[in-house]
Design an enzyme around this catalytic site. Structure first.
Site, short mmCIF file in Angstrom:
data_model
loop_
_atom_site.label_atom_id
_atom_site.label_comp_id
_atom_site.label_asym_id
_atom_site.label_seq_id
_atom_site.Cartn_x
_atom_site.Cartn_y
_atom_site.Cartn_z
CG PHE A 181 109.53 -82.60 -13.05
CD1 PHE A 181 110.68 -82.99 -12.39
CD2 PHE A 181 108.48 -82.10 -12.30
CE1 PHE A 181 110.78 -82.90 -11.01
CE2 PHE A 181 108.57 -82.00 -10.92
CZ PHE A 181 109.72 -82.40 -10.27
CB CYS A 182 111.37 -87.76 -15.59
SG CYS A 182 111.24 -87.72 -17.39
CB THR A 183 116.48 -87.55 -15.29
OG1 THR A 183 116.25 -88.01 -13.96
CG2 THR A 183 117.92 -87.08 -15.43
#
Length: 310
Positions: A181-183
């Site tokens: 996951f990331c922003t």
């Protein structure tokens, strides 16, 4: 306070034959609508965050989606009570998110998208390896339960970290599921494509990123802990995309929480505990004077010519 500013985080991987022409058109369109923020344009696509009136943002998004193969451009909306950017910048880059590995194409191969509503079940599974693809200062503000922190300072370090840690992470025999996951989702487009290229088949990523999860998953059901760093003057946001509690260290651009602000090494506009030893007394004195001049300029309603804030 009523939120009057619309913020749009967007990206699209698509071939752009003439990045300079698109840059000029985007810059003209954004400025005509009073939009501020940053957009990056490369041969592989475009990426960025912009803010302004709801009507102005809608106009710019419509313009982007009218470009070839951009109708499905991913856009995540949020709101702010004040403009979170100081100016509008449109820049040409080699990559819209810099990984530095040749031949990685998210349009050709990417991980399996997982909706925010299905994410909890995936990362709670003990057979799933959960990896936060963001940088160390972002992870420090908040992350998901069970997530592994690669402790990278730039996304360019991620491929090397994975190759070094692969055997320890995945072990031998049957390869476990990997969830990343990331922003906002863009780094995971490349990181999952990278893992697929490395021969990992069961690769998943959070569709819409942390921002979409915080927007859609109720706090009492959430596996997120802390706040999410965003690359604008809001600094961090929490569940429901409400304004977070962190401030930005103007010297190193790291988020600083309440405990960090209580440190004797923290000085607004000058330093924090994370960067104090990275700078000399002369550099801190220069930053102190620059911060004083910026505050004076803002009090007069003008811009300080030497200002370095985004």
């Amino acid at each position: 306070m009523e939120s009057s500013v619309t913020v749009a985080a967007l990206y699209r991987f698509t071939p752009i034959a003439d990045p300079a022409a698109l840059r000029d058109a985007l810059e003209s369109t954004c400025k005509a609508q009073g939009i501020k923020g940053t957009l990056l344009v490369a041969h592989e696509g475009l990426n960025g965050t912009i803010a302004g009136s709801a009507e102005g943002i809608a106009h710019v998004v419509d313009f982007i989606r009218a470009q070839p193969d951009c109708a499905d451009t991913d856009v995540k909306y949020s709101h702010a009570s004040a403009m979170p950017f100081y100016r509008m910048k449109v820049r040409i880059k080699r990559e819209i998110v810099t990984m530095g590995v040749e031949g990685i194409d998210p349009r050709a191969s990417v991980g399996t998208y997982v909706s925010p509503q299905d994410w909890n079940a995936l990362i709670a599974d003990p057979e799933t390896i959960v990896i936060d693809t963001r940088n160390d200062y972002e992870v420090a503000a908040g992350t998901f339960e069970r997530a592994i922190d690669p402790k990278t300072t730039t996304f360019r370090e991620f491929p090397g970290w994975f190759r070094r840690e692969r055997e320890r992470l995945l072990g031998k025999g049957k390869t476990p599921k990997v969830a990343m996951f990331c922003t906002g989702g863009i780094r995971c487009e490349k990181s999952t494509a990278f893992l697929k290229a490395e021969g990992i088949e069961e690769v998943y990523h959070l569709k819409g990123g942390i921002l979409k999860y915080l927007e859609e998953v109720p706090e009492d059901e959430s596996l997120w802990r802390g706040e999410c760093f965003v690359f604008d003057e809001r600094v961090t946001v929490g569940h429901g995309l409400a304004l977070g509690s962190h401030v930005l260290c103007r010297a190193c651009r790291r988020p600083v929480d309440e405990e960090g602000r209580a440190s004797p090494l923290y000085e607004d506009g000058v330093s924090c505990a994370g960067c104090y030893d990275e700078r000399t007394d002369e550099q801190r004195a220069s930053a102190r004077e620059r911060d004083r001049q910026e505050k004076l300029a803002r009090a007069r309603g003008t811009s300080h010519i030497g200002a370095t804030r985004p």
